[in-house]
Design a protein around this motif. Structure first.
Motif, PDB file in Angstrom:
ATOM      1  N   ALA A 128     -14.978 -59.312   1.937  1.00 17.17           N
ATOM      2  CA  ALA A 128     -14.345 -59.831   0.730  1.00 17.17           C
ATOM      3  C   ALA A 128     -13.339 -58.829   0.175  1.00 17.17           C
ATOM      4  N   LEU A 129     -13.692 -57.554   0.192  1.00 18.46           N
ATOM      5  CA  LEU A 129     -12.784 -56.519  -0.309  1.00 18.46           C
ATOM      6  C   LEU A 129     -11.541 -56.430   0.574  1.00 18.46           C
ATOM      7  N   CYS A 130     -11.742 -56.448   1.876  1.00 22.45           N
ATOM      8  CA  CYS A 130     -10.613 -56.363   2.808  1.00 22.45           C
ATOM      9  C   CYS A 130      -9.725 -57.604   2.699  1.00 22.45           C
ATOM     10  N   SER A 131     -10.336 -58.779   2.607  1.00 19.16           N
ATOM     11  CA  SER A 131      -9.573 -60.019   2.511  1.00 19.16           C
ATOM     12  C   SER A 131      -8.814 -60.093   1.195  1.00 19.16           C
ATOM     13  N   LEU A 151     -20.593 -57.672  -4.164  1.00 19.08           N
ATOM     14  CA  LEU A 151     -19.261 -58.138  -4.531  1.00 19.08           C
ATOM     15  C   LEU A 151     -18.266 -57.949  -3.386  1.00 19.08           C
ATOM     16  N   PHE A 152     -18.548 -57.007  -2.496  1.00 18.34           N
ATOM     17  CA  PHE A 152     -17.608 -56.665  -1.432  1.00 18.34           C
ATOM     18  C   PHE A 152     -17.730 -57.560  -0.200  1.00 18.34           C
ATOM     19  N   GLY A 153     -18.831 -58.300  -0.084  1.00 17.22           N
ATOM     20  CA  GLY A 153     -19.051 -59.110   1.106  1.00 17.22           C
ATOM     21  C   GLY A 153     -18.938 -60.597   0.833  1.00 17.22           C
ATOM     22  N   GLN A 154     -18.875 -61.390   1.907  1.00 17.01           N
ATOM     23  CA  GLN A 154     -18.846 -62.857   1.834  1.00 17.01           C
ATOM     24  C   GLN A 154     -17.652 -63.354   1.011  1.00 17.01           C
ATOM     25  N   TRP A 155     -16.482 -63.211   1.594  1.00 15.30           N
ATOM     26  CA  TRP A 155     -15.219 -63.591   0.965  1.00 15.30           C
ATOM     27  C   TRP A 155     -15.241 -65.022   0.438  1.00 15.30           C
ATOM     28  N   SER A 156     -14.709 -65.213  -0.753  1.00 10.20           N
ATOM     29  CA  SER A 156     -14.530 -66.533  -1.342  1.00 10.20           C
ATOM     30  C   SER A 156     -13.407 -66.428  -2.362  1.00 10.20           C
ATOM     31  N   LEU A 157     -12.880 -67.573  -2.768  1.00 11.41           N
ATOM     32  CA  LEU A 157     -11.838 -67.569  -3.794  1.00 11.41           C
ATOM     33  C   LEU A 157     -12.390 -67.046  -5.118  1.00 11.41           C
ATOM     34  N   GLN A 158     -13.682 -67.278  -5.365  1.00 10.61           N
ATOM     35  CA  GLN A 158     -14.305 -66.780  -6.590  1.00 10.61           C
ATOM     36  C   GLN A 158     -14.392 -65.248  -6.569  1.00 10.61           C
ATOM     37  N   LEU A 208     -12.690 -59.813  -8.368  1.00 13.49           N
ATOM     38  CA  LEU A 208     -12.119 -58.504  -8.044  1.00 13.49           C
ATOM     39  C   LEU A 208     -10.855 -58.231  -8.847  1.00 13.49           C
ATOM     40  N   LYS A 209     -10.075 -59.270  -9.128  1.00 10.19           N
ATOM     41  CA  LYS A 209      -8.898 -59.087  -9.977  1.00 10.19           C
ATOM     42  C   LYS A 209      -9.307 -58.539 -11.344  1.00 10.19           C
ATOM     43  N   ALA A 210     -10.347 -59.134 -11.936  1.00 10.60           N
ATOM     44  CA  ALA A 210     -10.803 -58.714 -13.262  1.00 10.60           C
ATOM     45  C   ALA A 210     -11.356 -57.297 -13.223  1.00 10.60           C
ATOM     46  N   GLY A 226     -22.453 -60.823  -7.615  1.00 11.74           N
ATOM     47  CA  GLY A 226     -22.646 -61.652  -6.436  1.00 11.74           C
ATOM     48  C   GLY A 226     -21.752 -62.868  -6.497  1.00 11.74           C
ATOM     49  N   SER A 227     -22.361 -64.040  -6.326  1.00  5.61           N
ATOM     50  CA  SER A 227     -21.572 -65.271  -6.251  1.00  5.61           C
ATOM     51  C   SER A 227     -21.544 -66.061  -7.552  1.00  5.61           C
ATOM     52  N   GLY A 228     -22.338 -65.689  -8.551  1.00  3.43           N
ATOM     53  CA  GLY A 228     -22.392 -66.440  -9.799  1.00  3.43           C
ATOM     54  C   GLY A 228     -21.094 -66.374 -10.581  1.00  3.43           C
TER      55      GLY A 228
END
Length: 515
Positions: free
Chosen positions: A129-132, A219-226, A231-233, A308-310
């Motif tokens: 997710a961080l790399c993407s 937060l760094f794994g499992q890339w998603s638009l969320q 990460l922007k925030a 996480g994903s929440g």
């Protein structure tokens, strides 16, 4: 000037009690058995600013185990591949110092550093997710590469910024912790680089099993638009706090309140009547509710799925005010008679949407005044509602009483000058709460606590109209909290019987003769 927004009814928002310039703390900043102050209080009280309080490292399960502690050690391979113990901070310092010296750093550099002092999790932790994120967001790579060295340098200041042991806010005890915003930024930089020891393993048998996660690995794994928007925030926050011209310089207090059973109202006999209510179908707790006690629809593990994903109300609140995330470092899981109140957190971001539609919408300039302790005049209340697997389960007076006690615990102020409450559909949505029942419960708890309420229905116009009509009826007839409690007993009995759902507002309206 009236602060109205969209469709609203009841008393005007400005008739509720807000923070005002005269609401400053009257007492001097002091530490006590139940208030840990991590800055030099004597120096601050004499006008000397916010500098760290001297202290010594404590390696106990009652305190945060710091990554910079000499007691934090890790196994490393020496000559002839013989394992030996090394101070973990030495490894962390070496890797983060190398990052801090770079003119540009990458997501791969972050992964390399983190895995060097967390070798146990090689192959388990993902950084996709961080790399993407760096590749997916225009201009992010340049921004990110320049920000990372500053963040690494901030994390390395931990022994300089936090010299005193940070106690845990443990279950069953009322206690507070006050930290400077600079200290919080340093602790969160360490969380970003996943340096905190003994905080990666979860489960009932682990040492800190009653604490939420704090390292940013999920937060760094499992890339998603969320994850991209999260990460922007988060990175915007670090951009602000690592800039000499914009880094904040105030104090934030985290207070765990624990009530005894004897401190709770006898709900059946409570003689208090409905207090002021402002209801709006537009606006939000964090914006239009500014200056009130803002309710965080919390998980019992504060912050919920922010790392996480929440991405619902609590997670959004923590992303707008990332300083709240540090509460996960020291706040044990909340019990039924407990809440967490955070005073002084700064808002850094704007947003739009909710859950899957959430988007970071740019920087927010926080212009709130500060109190005598240099805290922004913002109070956020974390109270966790029950999570019902089946909606019908909530129609039990045992559960109603639990929710009344939980809300009262948060709403009952220690000071008569504390502001009124900004809340909404607490415990609804993913927790399957009945919006009408939860609204009535909060009105009852607020009445018992002598607090007015601003209730934001988040575009729920039907709920807004029904709640306003019901409140007007209860107030006009002088209905006490105790009488309304008895009526809820009847309502729950009807609901638990087999049959169609019964509208609570209609039930109250047609059952007036029983009040």
């Amino acid at each position: 000037m009236k602060r109205e927004h969209g469709s609203s009814s009841g008393c005007p928002l400005d008739e509720l009690k807000h923070f005002s310039p005269g609401d400053d703390q009257r007492e001097r900043l002091t530490f006590s058995r139940t208030h840990a102050v991590l800055v030099d209080a004597a120096l601050f009280n004499s006008g000397g600013g916010l500098l760290p309080q001297p202290g010594k490292d404590v390696w106990l399960s009652s305190c945060v185990k710091m990554p910079s502690s000499p007691s934090s050690r890790m196994l490393t391979s020496g000559l002839m591949k013989q394992a030996s113990q090394t101070k973990r901070w030495e490894v962390i310092s070496k890797k983060l110092s190398a990052l801090a010296k770079k003119t540009a750093a990458s997501a791969e550099d972050v992964e390399d550093a983190i895995m060097k002092y967390n070798p146990k999790y090689k192959g388990q932790w993902s950084f996709d997710a961080l790399c993407s994120f760096v590749k997916a967001v225009p201009d992010t790579e340049s921004f990110f590469s320049k920000l990372l060295p500053k963040m690494a340098a901030l994390a390395l200041k931990l022994p300089e910024f936090v010299k005193k042991a940070v106690p845990l806010l443990k279950r069953g005890s009322s206690a507070s912790i006050s930290l400077s915003q600079a200290q919080i930024s340093c602790l969160l930089a360490n969380a970003f680089f996943c340096t905190f020891p003994h905080r990666n393993a979860t489960g009932g048998s682990t040492e800190f099993s009653q604490l939420p996660s704090i390292n940013f690995t999920r937060l760094f794994g499992q890339w998603s638009l969320q994850k991209k928007e999260k990460l922007k925030a988060v990175l915007h926050y670090f951009h602000v706090v690592t800039d000499e011209h914009t880094k904040p310089s105030g104090l934030v207090t985290f207070e765990r309140r624990c009530f005894k059973d004897s401190e709770m109202p006898d709900w059946k006999r409570c003689e208090e009547k409905m207090n002021k209510l402002h209801v709006s179908s537009h606006g939000t707790i964090e914006s239009e509710g500014t200056g009130l006690l803002q309710v965080d629809f919390a998980s019992s593990w504060v912050g919920g799925g922010v790392l996480g994903s929440g991405l619902v109300q609590e997670e959004i609140l923590f992303l707008l005010h990332p300083e709240l995330i540090v509460s996960r470092l020291f706040t044990e899981k909340l019990g039924d008679n407990e809440c967490l109140i955070i005073t002084g957190s700064q808002r850094f971001s704007r947003y739009s949407g909710f859950a899957d539609s959430f988007q970071w919408a740019g920087p927010h300039q926080d212009n709130l005044r500060r109190d005598q302790w240099s805290r922004l005049k913002r109070k956020i209340l974390a109270i966790d509602a029950l999570h019902y697997k089946h909606e019908r389960d909530q129609y039990s007076m045992k559960h109603v009483s639990r929710e009344l006690n939980k809300a009262y615990c948060g709403f009952k102020g220690r000071d008569p000058n504390e502001p009124d409450i900004a809340t909404g559909q607490w415990g609804c949505g993913a927790f399957n709460g009945d919006a009408q029942l939860k609204a009535v419960i909060q009105l009852m708890a607020a009445a018992a606590a002598h607090r007015g309420v601003a209730f934001f229905t988040f575009r729920g116009e039907e709920l807004q109209r029904g709640l306003q009509q019901t409140h007007r009826l209860l107030a006009a007839e002088g209905t006490t909290v105790g009488k309304l409690f008895l009526l809820l007993e009847d309502y729950c009995a009807v609901q638990r019987a087999s049959g169609p759902h019964v509208d609570l507002f209609h039930f109250i309206s047609t059952s007036r003769s029983q009040l």
